[in-house]
Structure formats: structure tokens, C-alpha cells
Design a protein around this motif. Structure first.
Motif, mmCIF file in Angstrom:
data_model
loop_
_atom_site.group_PDB
_atom_site.id
_atom_site.type_symbol
_atom_site.label_atom_id
_atom_site.label_comp_id
_atom_site.label_asym_id
_atom_site.label_seq_id
_atom_site.Cartn_x
_atom_site.Cartn_y
_atom_site.Cartn_z
ATOM 1 N N ASP A 180 -16.125 5.690 13.413
ATOM 2 C CA ASP A 180 -15.463 5.869 12.126
ATOM 3 C C ASP A 180 -13.976 6.084 12.373
ATOM 4 O O ASP A 180 -13.584 7.006 13.096
ATOM 5 N N ALA A 181 -13.149 5.253 11.753
ATOM 6 C CA ALA A 181 -11.716 5.280 12.025
ATOM 7 C C ALA A 181 -11.073 6.614 11.702
ATOM 8 O O ALA A 181 -10.083 7.007 12.334
ATOM 9 N N PRO A 215 -0.679 7.295 14.537
ATOM 10 C CA PRO A 215 -1.370 6.085 14.085
ATOM 11 C C PRO A 215 -2.524 5.757 15.026
ATOM 12 O O PRO A 215 -2.545 6.185 16.186
ATOM 13 N N ALA A 216 -3.492 5.007 14.537
ATOM 14 C CA ALA A 216 -4.595 4.525 15.371
ATOM 15 C C ALA A 216 -4.702 3.026 15.175
ATOM 16 O O ALA A 216 -4.448 2.514 14.084
ATOM 17 N N SER A 217 -5.077 2.326 16.226
ATOM 18 C CA SER A 217 -5.235 0.877 16.136
ATOM 19 C C SER A 217 -6.621 0.484 16.612
ATOM 20 O O SER A 217 -7.254 1.201 17.399
ATOM 21 N N VAL A 218 -7.073 -0.667 16.151
ATOM 22 C CA VAL A 218 -8.380 -1.159 16.569
ATOM 23 C C VAL A 218 -8.378 -1.440 18.069
ATOM 24 O O VAL A 218 -9.352 -1.145 18.767
ATOM 25 N N THR A 255 -2.075 5.977 9.298
ATOM 26 C CA THR A 255 -3.513 5.715 9.238
ATOM 27 C C THR A 255 -4.228 6.792 8.438
ATOM 28 O O THR A 255 -4.897 6.509 7.441
ATOM 29 N N ALA A 256 -4.088 8.030 8.866
ATOM 30 C CA ALA A 256 -4.814 9.123 8.224
ATOM 31 C C ALA A 256 -4.412 9.294 6.765
ATOM 32 O O ALA A 256 -5.243 9.609 5.912
#
Length: 310
Positions: free
Chosen positions: A42-43, A78-81, A240-241
């Protein structure tokens, strides 16, 4: 994850399906039955402090099953795939290296597919990204999504119109590669053949009712207070969040832009739209073994899908 003698390595089991369908319970059942450990896909559950609004299971409800890839980032990061793919595949290798079965579970279809399937990531261009992000801030995500629909209809069908970050990434890939963003999406081909997906199927009226109850429970369980704390930690600056469903609506309430009832209604509506997109994504994958969410024998049926790989 290269091909190998399947008898020598534990399988990778992924529990998929729409949000609020009951994936977490089934993942725990499978982990306990198979001698496994849960790997989050889950992102938003990778963020520390995002607990109530992501339905993150508290430690007391994990039934002693180890969980991986939770609480890794602050809400500012940030988060990336691509980054998540590396983390998840490393966690899977570590779990399997101890002879345990990794059980993937989470509502982020793209993240799950990026981990399971052959999926290579195009490069990036800082100047193009900065220009598109400036356009996003000026015109808004829906306007950029309409542009994406013109140049890459397939990608537009898979990216939510209000997910500005994903829209920008899709347009960036189209511009710097000259190819559709959809061409870079994962193929229906497992990176490791010892993988199986179990889907939790649920009728839409039942799912809609469960989503509404879940949102009510989140608000009663302290979502407003959680968002207040996270805003103090920089949630609004998190690319992202800050876009997470529920968090953005409650943040708007705290800014005085919505009433609490309006925030609740918008969260329910956004979650239902998200669930529809999830269902559309998963239903296109013929490899998934579906079990009914309310079937008393669903664990047995799920194990039947896994057993050939054991």
C-alpha cells in the motif's frame, strides 16, 4: 527475480482486490497457514503516522505475523514506484531466504504489479518535470489529465484524474521517450514464476456499504486528530502523502473549506471511485484466482491456488 527450480524456493503470494474488501484478514490467514510474513504494498502505509486513515493494522491485530515495508518515510518525503519496487523485492528475497512465504497485501495495484511483474522504469528529465509541475500548480490535475487523454488514452484510463503526480509522470514519459506512458506499464508476466495472486471479490453494494462504515470508523477513531498531527509534521508539503484520500479532505475541513460532514461525504465518494479503479485494474488480469469476501471457505479456496507452488 530469475527463473529457478520452484521446489527450492517459497512462492510469493499476493492478496489483491479493492479497498475495504477484507484483504488484510485473508493475508493474515494465509501467512499463518503457510508460515509466512506480510509485505505491505500500500503506497500510503509506508508513511509513519498515517495509521487511522490508511487502515493500517496496529501491532496488536497482526496476530504475531511479522510485517514489512510499513512506516518507512516521513510525510514530507516523496515515494516512487521504482523505489518501492527495489524495497519490496529486497524484502521478499530476505523473507524467502529464511524459508518463509512472503504474502503481499495492499490496495495499490500499480505497486503490486511493479513488484510481481516485469516492469522497467523510463528515465526522468528534471527540466521537463519542473515545467509540468508548474503547469500542474497553475492549471490543476484535471486539466493535465485531459491533455494526457489526448496523447495517451490508455494511460489516462489507468491514472486517476486527481492524481497530479501520476499525471505529471505520465506526461513526462511521453515527452522524453516519444512513446506512450502505457507502454512502460507492467506486462502481464511474472518476474518470478513462483508467484500467485489471490483476489478478494465483493459485490458493489456490499463494498460501498463497507467503505462508508470504514470512513465513519476512521473519523470516530481519530482521523481528524491524526491529520492535525501530520499537518504539523509537514503533510501539506508532501507530494505523495499529502494527496492521500481522506487526509486531503480532512485537511480541507481543518482549513475551514469544508464542514466535517462534507469531508466525510467526499472521502466516501473518493474512496468508492478509487475502489472502482482498483476493480477495473485487477479484473483485466486473468492470472488472479478470485475468492468471495464472505465465503466461509475462502481460506481453503485461496490455499488451493497456492498449493501447486508449494
Amino acid at each position: 527475480m530469475p527463473d529457478r527450480d520452484l521446489a527450492r524456493v517459497p512462492p510469493v503470494v499476493a492478496v489483491v482486490g479493492p479497498t475495504a474488501a477484507g484483504k488484510s484478514d485473508l493475508s493474515l490467514d494465509l501467512a499463518l497457514e503457510l508460515g509466512g510474513e506480510v509485505v505491505n504494498t500500500d503506497a500510503m502505509q509506508v508513511y509513519r503516522g498515517m495509521d487511522v486513515g490508511t487502515a493500517k493494522l496496529p501491532v496488536s491485530e497482526r496476530r504475531g505475523v511479522p510485517h514489512h515495508l510499513l512506516d518507512l518515510l516521513s510525510v514530507r518525503e516523496p515515494a516512487s514506484v521504482a523505489e518501492f519496487q527495489r524495497w519490496a523485492r529486497a524484502a521478499i528475497a530476505e523473507v524467502r531466504g529464511r524459508g518463509r512465504v512472503p504474502v503481499l497485501v495492499g490496495g495499490s495495484a500499480l505497486y503490486t504489479r511493479a513488484v510481481l511483474d516485469r516492469f522497467d522504469f523510463p528515465g526522468t528529465d528534471d527540466a521537463v518535470r519542473a515545467r509540468l509541475e508548474a503547469e500542474l500548480a497553475d492549471a490543476g490535475a484535471p486539466a493535465l489529465h485531459r491533455r494526457l487523454a489526448e496523447v495517451d488514452p490508455e494511460a489516462a484510463a489507468q491514472v486517476l484524474p486527481d492524481n497530479g503526480r501520476r499525471v505529471v509522470r505520465a506526461l513526462e514519459v511521453v515527452e522524453i521517450t516519444g512513446r506512450p506512458f502505457s507502454a512502460s506499464l507492467p506486462r502481464l508476466e511474472y518476474a518470478d514464476p513462483a508467484a500467485v495472486q489471490v483476489g478478494v471479490a465483493i459485490d458493489r453494494p456490499d463494498l460501498d456499504a463497507r467503505i462508508e462504515r470504514r470512513v465513519e470508523a476512521m473519523l470516530a477513531g481519530g482521523l481528524v486528530e491524526e491529520v492535525e498531527r501530520l499537518l504539523a509534521d509537514g503533510l501539506a508539503e508532501g507530494r505523495t502523502a499529502g494527496a492521500a484520500i481522506g487526509y486531503r479532505e480532512v485537511a480541507a475541513y481543518l482549513r475551514g473549506e469544508l464542514t466535517l460532514d462534507e469531508a466525510r461525504e467526499r472521502t466516501v465518494a473518493a474512496t468508492r471511485r478509487f475502489a472502482r479503479r482498483q476493480e477495473s485494474w485487477w479484473r483485466k488480469d486473468p492470472r488472479i484466482h478470485w475468492v468471495r469476501w464472505d465465503d466461509p471457505d475462502r481460506l481453503t479456496r485461496a490455499l488451493e491456488a497456492v498449493r501447486p507452488l508449494l
